[in-house]
Write a protein that holds these residues in place. Structure first.
Motif, PDB file in Angstrom:
ATOM      1  N   GLN A 181       5.949  51.538  25.129  1.00  0.00           N
ATOM      2  CA  GLN A 181       7.046  52.225  25.789  1.00  0.00           C
ATOM      3  C   GLN A 181       7.361  53.542  25.072  1.00  0.00           C
ATOM      4  OE1 GLN A 181       8.379  51.183  28.706  1.00  0.00           O
ATOM      5  NE2 GLN A 181       6.786  49.590  28.572  1.00  0.00           N
ATOM      6  N   PRO A 182       7.573  54.617  25.827  1.00  0.00           N
ATOM      7  CA  PRO A 182       7.921  55.896  25.188  1.00  0.00           C
ATOM      8  C   PRO A 182       9.290  55.828  24.532  1.00  0.00           C
ATOM      9  CG  PRO A 182       8.124  56.052  27.577  1.00  0.00           C
ATOM     10  CD  PRO A 182       7.479  54.733  27.287  1.00  0.00           C
ATOM     11  N   VAL A 183       9.446  56.586  23.465  1.00  0.00           N
ATOM     12  CA  VAL A 183      10.724  56.659  22.763  1.00  0.00           C
ATOM     13  C   VAL A 183      11.332  58.040  22.991  1.00  0.00           C
ATOM     14  CG1 VAL A 183      10.024  55.006  20.992  1.00  0.00           C
ATOM     15  CG2 VAL A 183       9.623  57.441  20.622  1.00  0.00           C
ATOM     16  N   LYS A 184      12.643  58.117  22.822  1.00  0.00           N
ATOM     17  CA  LYS A 184      13.358  59.382  22.959  1.00  0.00           C
ATOM     18  C   LYS A 184      14.041  59.679  21.632  1.00  0.00           C
ATOM     19  CE  LYS A 184      14.278  58.347  27.832  1.00  0.00           C
ATOM     20  NZ  LYS A 184      15.353  58.015  28.817  1.00  0.00           N
ATOM     21  N   SER A 185      13.466  60.588  20.880  1.00  0.00           N
ATOM     22  CA  SER A 185      14.024  60.983  19.587  1.00  0.00           C
ATOM     23  C   SER A 185      13.998  62.496  19.469  1.00  0.00           C
ATOM     24  CB  SER A 185      13.241  60.359  18.428  1.00  0.00           C
ATOM     25  OG  SER A 185      13.398  58.953  18.406  1.00  0.00           O
ATOM     26  N   ILE A 186      14.976  63.031  18.737  1.00  0.00           N
ATOM     27  CA  ILE A 186      15.144  64.472  18.579  1.00  0.00           C
ATOM     28  C   ILE A 186      15.377  64.790  17.102  1.00  0.00           C
ATOM     29  CG2 ILE A 186      16.669  66.432  19.073  1.00  0.00           C
ATOM     30  CD1 ILE A 186      17.329  65.110  21.747  1.00  0.00           C
ATOM     31  N   ALA A 187      14.764  65.870  16.644  1.00  0.00           N
ATOM     32  CA  ALA A 187      15.113  66.442  15.346  1.00  0.00           C
ATOM     33  C   ALA A 187      15.970  67.676  15.604  1.00  0.00           C
ATOM     34  CB  ALA A 187      13.864  66.830  14.569  1.00  0.00           C
ATOM     35  N   SER A 188      17.011  67.854  14.792  1.00  0.00           N
ATOM     36  CA  SER A 188      17.889  69.014  14.956  1.00  0.00           C
ATOM     37  C   SER A 188      18.153  69.645  13.594  1.00  0.00           C
ATOM     38  CB  SER A 188      19.220  68.610  15.605  1.00  0.00           C
ATOM     39  OG  SER A 188      19.948  67.713  14.773  1.00  0.00           O
TER      40      SER A 188
END
Length: 308
Positions: A181-188
């Motif tokens: 399953q794809p994941v949703k993660s962000i670096a900021s």
């Protein structure tokens, strides 16, 4: 000795150009400028042809981002005017405004926009000087857009966002049964001198910070870039700061703490970092108007391979 080809042309803006981005196929390039416009060019060899001049912002346009062609020809732009505009090519060479962020979504300049990997759906993240991160999501069932927000992501101001690859590090060689399953993660990154990692919790329907701040920088972190992951057993992020340093952050496939390695101290503010499609090469631009290319060696160190 490394060699490189250079593409140089005058885009015809009436003020400073802040961003230049090639599309998925490398056939078109979009430019963003303080003259409040976005321009799109077709590139064939060393020739460039202006195909669109997009007006709609009421302040300097800081950044543009291309969507995946799976969703059509889409381009997002963000501006000092506190707005995000998503543009769509409705016929060859004809572009129109598909979506504009609602008033009040942000209360200060929007500094960065980034589309999610196509496996995660049509999602766009934006970083604002009001300290928050917004996530715009297209709903194919209703044909409309919804907005979500990470408030106070960087209380002093958020400067950059970058999506993680859709599939976790090491997943290509995982022995787990069933589809991945794809994941949703962000670096900021932001004016608090920190890099932060955020992930969407599908069960609770909200965004939460993962782990502690990544805080090796001593000045504003101007840019952050999550490296593509082509079967690598780790996650990798690059960060660039006004302190003159670029750090490479790595996390093992099984999670745990992020480890920082200094790529280089450039001795001047560093504005941006950008990975190659495979994730094996990193481009760095600094305030001395220099762009350098770096490559990881077999022993895990980084070496400069080109300078322009």
């Amino acid at each position: 000795m490394a060699t490189s080809a250079q593409l140089s042309f005058d885009p015809g803006h009436r003020d400073v150009v802040h961003d230049v981005q090639f599309d998925y196929y490398g056939r078109r390039v979009a430019t963003a400028s303080s003259d409040r416009t976005v321009k799109i060019f077709e590139v064939v060899g060393n020739e460039q042809k202006l195909v669109a001049d997009l007006s709609g912002h009421e302040g300097p346009v800081w950044q543009v981002a291309w969507g995946h062609p799976k969703f059509g020809n889409l381009l997002a732009s963000c501006s000092f005017d506190q707005r995000i505009i998503i543009w769509k090519e409705v016929s060859e060479g004809s572009w129109s405004m598909l979506y504009q962020s609602p008033a009040g979504l942000h209360e200060a300049s929007i500094n960065s926009v980034a589309f999610a990997p196509q496996e995660a759906g049509l999602l766009l993240a934006a970083a604002s000087s009001d300290g928050s991160i917004s996530i715009l999501a297209y709903n194919p069932n209703t044909g409309g857009w919804t907005t979500d927000k990470i408030p106070n992501a960087h209380p002093l101001g958020c400067l950059s966002v970058s999506w993680a690859p859709a599939f976790p590090a090491g997943s290509m060689v995982s022995t787990a049964s069933g589809p991945i399953q794809p994941v949703k993660s962000i670096a900021s990154s932001g004016c608090d001198n920190a890099v932060k990692i955020w992930s969407f919790n599908e069960a609770h329907g909200n965004w939460t910070q993962q782990g502690q701040d990544l805080g090796r920088h001593t000045n504003w972190v101007r840019d952050v870039a999550w490296a593509p992951n082509i079967g690598m057993p780790r996650s990798t992020i690059a960060s660039a700061s006004e302190d003159g340093k670029v750090f490479i952050w790595s996390q093992a496939a099984d999670g745990g703490a992020w480890q920082a390695a200094l790529l280089h101290d450039f001795g001047c503010a560093v504005w941006s970092v950008s990975w190659s499609v495979s994730g094996g090469m990193l481009a760095v631009s600094d305030s001395n108007n220099q762009v350098t290319l770096w490559k990881e060696t077999v022993d895990g160190n980084w070496e400069q391979v080109s300078k322009s």
